[in-house]
Design an enzyme around this catalytic site. Structure first.
Site: not given
Ligand code: SF4
Length: 348
Positions: A53, A83, A178, A316
């Site tokens: 992402c 991760h 997080e 995720n």
């Molecule tokens: S919040 Fe997490 S899943 Fe969403 S773009 Fe950022 S790193 Fe990727």
């Protein structure tokens, strides 16, 4: 959307061209049908969205650039950058040392760090306590910061609603990096509580409505509320934010549930609900939502098995596995070397 410079070995020419073609055909990302690859003996359906992402590519670009631009310097990562075991292994092989593991156990004592060391902050962000620790050593926590902008957005939203007098309810896994970071930042501006699922949200609602003795809150939610939390007054105005990789539908369910609780308990209407419940729908991460919608699109196909590839500690990925398991026999593998049968290893 911005494109990033990441090492070529993370790009697959086949996947890149499939993704580009789908993007050209569906610029507004409204089509969640999977891509069908027909090899004759086997048919593969690829989810419309998957892979790195924005936040992950951003973190990889910063981390590898830091290694490239700082030969001879000691470079540390606070903990796993994301991760994804392969990316973490590659960074270690590039000489990056990890300071702690994902639950905060130290590999490197703080006393071993020096002010001219480089410390990279992972994509999950970090706590204010850790930022202050680094500052006390003379290391800027913002110089090599890979915190995803979408995580930062959650922190900003928490701060905004906190300043308006709302308590922040964080839907997340209490031990996840997080969530710990979001909780730390949120707690610095507002009373905050973590709920890990709808069951905990239901338990919380009993305190909101005064159906159970408020003292029990401190035992039931031990370790999940901010230090200044006062259950007699901090449930009067609330808002819900989330760990960005939780199931979007579950966060929505929790937010809708708590909104209904506030509406009926305080006899509110859609017109005045904002007095006691903050609208925070805009904090859901686009990538999590896209990936989960793409898996739902994929599950409309009649397949024999589902194969989900990702780190075993990835929130995720594990949520994508949960979605697949509802319909198909699902295999959760870390990488291609895990594709085995008793006679052959199919690793390419
Ligand atoms: S919040 Fe997490 S899943 Fe969403 S773009 Fe950022 S790193 Fe990727």
């Amino acid at each position: 959307m911005k494109s990033f410079e990441i090492p070529e070995f993370y790009r697959s020419p086949l996947i890149t061209s499939i993704k580009q073609k789908r993007k050209q055909q569906d610029k507004l990302k409204k089509d969640f049908e999977p891509t069908h690859l027909d090899f004759g003996v086997i048919e593969i359906f690829l989810a419309r969205h998957f892979g790195f992402c924005y936040g992950v590519e951003n973190a990889i670009e910063i981390a590898f650039r830091t290694v490239y631009e700082n030969p001879g310097k000691r470079i540390f990562l606070l903990s796993e950058m994301i991760h994804n075991p392969q990316v973490n292994r590659d960074l270690k092989e590039s000489g990056v040392q990890f300071i702690m593991n994902t639950v905060g156990q130290m590999y490197v004592d703080w006393s071993e760090l020096k002010s001219d060391d480089i410390v990279i902050i992972p994509a999950f962000g970090t706590t204010i306590e850790t930022e202050n620790k680094l500052k006390s050593i003379g290391i800027s926590p913002l110089e090599y910061n890979t915190t995803c902008p979408f995580v930062q957005k959650v922190w900003n939203r928490s701060e905004q609603i906190g300043r308006k007098g709302y308590t922040v309810i964080i839907h997340g896994k209490p031990l996840h990096e997080e969530t710990r970071a979001t909780f730390s930042h949120s707690s610095s501006n507002a009373p905050s509580v973590i709920v890990k699922d709808i069951h905990e949200a239901m338990a919380l609602s009993k305190y909101i409505k005064g159906e159970v003795p408020l003292e029990e809150f401190y035992t039931e939610f031990k370790g999940q509320y901010s230090s200044d939390f006062d259950a007699t007054k901090h449930f009067e105005r609330i808002g819900v934010v989330n760990q960005t990789t939780m199931l979007a539908t579950e966060t929505q369910e929790i937010a809708d549930f708590l909104k209904n609780v506030m509406t009926s308990f305080y006899s509110l209407t859609e017109k005045n609900i904002a007095e006691r419940f903050a609208d925070t729908r805009d904090t859901l991460c686009y990538a999590t939502t896209d990936n989960q919608s793409a898996v739902k699109g994929l599950l409309n196909v009649d397949a024999d098995i589902a194969l989900v590839v990702g780190g075993y500690n990835s929130s995720n990925t594990s949520h994508l596995v949960e979605l697949c398991e509802e319909k198909l026999t699902t295999y959760y593998i870390e990488n291609e070397t895990k594709i085995l049968d008793k006679n052959r290893n199919f690793a390419l």
